[in-house]
Design a protein around this motif. Structure first.
Motif, PDB file in Angstrom:
ATOM      1  N   GLY A 104       0.809  -1.202   0.000  1.00 54.38           N
ATOM      2  CA  GLY A 104       0.000   0.000   0.000  1.00 54.38           C
ATOM      3  C   GLY A 104       0.846   1.257   0.000  1.00 54.38           C
ATOM      4  O   GLY A 104       2.071   1.214   0.127  1.00 54.38           O
ATOM      5  N   ILE A 105       0.136   2.373  -0.159  1.00 58.12           N
ATOM      6  CA  ILE A 105       0.783   3.682  -0.132  1.00 58.12           C
ATOM      7  C   ILE A 105       0.004   4.570   0.833  1.00 58.12           C
ATOM      8  O   ILE A 105      -1.237   4.548   0.842  1.00 58.12           O
ATOM      9  N   TRP A 106       0.736   5.291   1.653  1.00 55.38           N
ATOM     10  CA  TRP A 106       0.116   6.099   2.699  1.00 55.38           C
ATOM     11  C   TRP A 106      -0.070   7.540   2.246  1.00 55.38           C
ATOM     12  O   TRP A 106       0.460   7.955   1.213  1.00 55.38           O
ATOM     13  N   TYR A 107      -0.830   8.283   3.035  1.00 45.21           N
ATOM     14  CA  TYR A 107      -1.177   9.674   2.729  1.00 45.21           C
ATOM     15  C   TYR A 107       0.054  10.536   2.419  1.00 45.21           C
ATOM     16  O   TYR A 107      -0.009  11.477   1.630  1.00 45.21           O
ATOM     17  N   ASN A 108       1.184  10.195   3.013  1.00 44.01           N
ATOM     18  CA  ASN A 108       2.400  10.994   2.839  1.00 44.01           C
ATOM     19  C   ASN A 108       3.289  10.465   1.713  1.00 44.01           C
ATOM     20  O   ASN A 108       4.413  10.928   1.529  1.00 44.01           O
ATOM     21  N   GLY A 109       2.791   9.475   0.972  1.00 44.23           N
ATOM     22  CA  GLY A 109       3.547   8.915  -0.146  1.00 44.23           C
ATOM     23  C   GLY A 109       4.428   7.741   0.219  1.00 44.23           C
ATOM     24  O   GLY A 109       5.037   7.118  -0.653  1.00 44.23           O
ATOM     25  N   GLY A 110       4.515   7.429   1.515  1.00 44.37           N
ATOM     26  CA  GLY A 110       5.301   6.278   1.942  1.00 44.37           C
ATOM     27  C   GLY A 110       4.657   4.972   1.496  1.00 44.37           C
ATOM     28  O   GLY A 110       3.428   4.879   1.424  1.00 44.37           O
ATOM     29  N   THR A 111       5.480   3.995   1.184  1.00 39.69           N
ATOM     30  CA  THR A 111       4.973   2.697   0.739  1.00 39.69           C
ATOM     31  C   THR A 111       5.410   1.603   1.705  1.00 39.69           C
ATOM     32  O   THR A 111       6.415   1.732   2.411  1.00 39.69           O
ATOM     33  N   TYR A 112       4.641   0.530   1.703  1.00 43.53           N
ATOM     34  CA  TYR A 112       4.959  -0.629   2.537  1.00 43.53           C
ATOM     35  C   TYR A 112       4.472  -1.854   1.784  1.00 43.53           C
ATOM     36  O   TYR A 112       3.321  -1.886   1.324  1.00 43.53           O
ATOM     37  N   TYR A 113       5.341  -2.831   1.615  1.00 45.75           N
ATOM     38  CA  TYR A 113       5.026  -3.977   0.784  1.00 45.75           C
ATOM     39  C   TYR A 113       5.098  -5.279   1.578  1.00 45.75           C
ATOM     40  O   TYR A 113       5.911  -5.422   2.488  1.00 45.75           O
ATOM     41  N   SER A 114       4.264  -6.234   1.170  1.00 43.63           N
ATOM     42  CA  SER A 114       4.357  -7.581   1.709  1.00 43.63           C
ATOM     43  C   SER A 114       5.731  -8.148   1.377  1.00 43.63           C
ATOM     44  O   SER A 114       6.243  -7.982   0.266  1.00 43.63           O
ATOM     45  N   GLN A 115       6.323  -8.832   2.330  1.00 42.75           N
ATOM     46  CA  GLN A 115       7.642  -9.435   2.088  1.00 42.75           C
ATOM     47  C   GLN A 115       7.605 -10.419   0.927  1.00 42.75           C
ATOM     48  O   GLN A 115       8.604 -10.607   0.238  1.00 42.75           O
ATOM     49  N   SER A 116       6.452 -11.017   0.703  1.00 38.10           N
ATOM     50  CA  SER A 116       6.323 -11.979  -0.389  1.00 38.10           C
ATOM     51  C   SER A 116       6.476 -11.332  -1.759  1.00 38.10           C
ATOM     52  O   SER A 116       6.776 -12.012  -2.740  1.00 38.10           O
ATOM     53  N   PHE A 117       6.245 -10.018  -1.828  1.00 37.48           N
ATOM     54  CA  PHE A 117       6.249  -9.332  -3.124  1.00 37.48           C
ATOM     55  C   PHE A 117       7.240  -8.177  -3.190  1.00 37.48           C
ATOM     56  O   PHE A 117       7.345  -7.517  -4.223  1.00 37.48           O
ATOM     57  N   SER A 118       7.966  -7.918  -2.112  1.00 34.97           N
ATOM     58  CA  SER A 118       8.723  -6.675  -2.013  1.00 34.97           C
ATOM     59  C   SER A 118       9.751  -6.486  -3.132  1.00 34.97           C
ATOM     60  O   SER A 118      10.089  -5.362  -3.484  1.00 34.97           O
ATOM     61  N   ASN A 119      10.228  -7.593  -3.714  1.00 35.99           N
ATOM     62  CA  ASN A 119      11.219  -7.452  -4.780  1.00 35.99           C
ATOM     63  C   ASN A 119      10.575  -7.344  -6.164  1.00 35.99           C
ATOM     64  O   ASN A 119      11.273  -7.184  -7.154  1.00 35.99           O
ATOM     65  N   ARG A 120       9.243  -7.431  -6.247  1.00 40.19           N
ATOM     66  CA  ARG A 120       8.571  -7.417  -7.552  1.00 40.19           C
ATOM     67  C   ARG A 120       7.516  -6.329  -7.690  1.00 40.19           C
ATOM     68  O   ARG A 120       6.925  -6.174  -8.761  1.00 40.19           O
ATOM     69  N   ILE A 121       7.267  -5.570  -6.639  1.00 41.44           N
ATOM     70  CA  ILE A 121       6.099  -4.702  -6.619  1.00 41.44           C
ATOM     71  C   ILE A 121       6.508  -3.238  -6.481  1.00 41.44           C
ATOM     72  O   ILE A 121       7.495  -2.912  -5.827  1.00 41.44           O
ATOM     73  N   THR A 122       5.745  -2.379  -7.131  1.00 40.42           N
ATOM     74  CA  THR A 122       5.852  -0.938  -6.908  1.00 40.42           C
ATOM     75  C   THR A 122       4.436  -0.374  -6.835  1.00 40.42           C
ATOM     76  O   THR A 122       3.618  -0.623  -7.737  1.00 40.42           O
ATOM     77  N   VAL A 123       4.158   0.346  -5.767  1.00 41.37           N
ATOM     78  CA  VAL A 123       2.896   1.074  -5.644  1.00 41.37           C
ATOM     79  C   VAL A 123       3.241   2.560  -5.695  1.00 41.37           C
ATOM     80  O   VAL A 123       4.144   3.026  -4.996  1.00 41.37           O
ATOM     81  N   SER A 124       2.548   3.272  -6.550  1.00 42.39           N
ATOM     82  CA  SER A 124       2.798   4.705  -6.707  1.00 42.39           C
ATOM     83  C   SER A 124       1.459   5.418  -6.844  1.00 42.39           C
ATOM     84  O   SER A 124       0.403   4.783  -6.851  1.00 42.39           O
TER      85      SER A 124
END
Length: 103
Positions: A41-61
């Motif tokens: 997901g992406i937070w109100y301030n633009g910070g992102t947090y990813y599941s460890q299962s996908f962290s090397n394959r995912i980008t949320v913007s």
């Protein structure tokens, strides 16, 4: 390079800049005969947090001018075939953010 697939979450009725109403936008997916799986997901301030299962394959913007959030998944596999959903959280819901990736 081939263009990477991007999913767009077009938010209506509320501004993704309004942290009093939209604390974060989260992406989940559901594969056939599987439960919901949290991606990130992406937070109100633009910070992102990813599941460890996908962290090397995912980008949320996001693009706040279009009120849209995007999911990009690299190195697509057959098991990535699924229904993908976006959902927003409020600040009150996020008080248990430690559990958000464990549903």
């Amino acid at each position: 390079h081939d263009a990477l697939p991007i999913l767009t979450c077009a938010v209506s009725g509320v501004s993704i800049n309004d942290s009093s109403k939209v604390w974060s936008i989260q992406w989940v997916r559901q594969r056939p005969v599987m439960g919901l799986q949290w991606l990130g997901g992406i937070w109100y301030n633009g910070g992102t947090y990813y599941s460890q299962s996908f962290s090397n394959r995912i980008t949320v913007s996001r693009d706040t001018s279009k009120n849209q959030v995007y999911l990009q998944l690299r190195e697509m596999k057959a098991e990535d075939t699924a229904q993908y959903y976006c959902a927003h959280t409020t600040r009150a819901m996020d008080s248990t953010s430690g559990e958000i990736g464990r549903a």
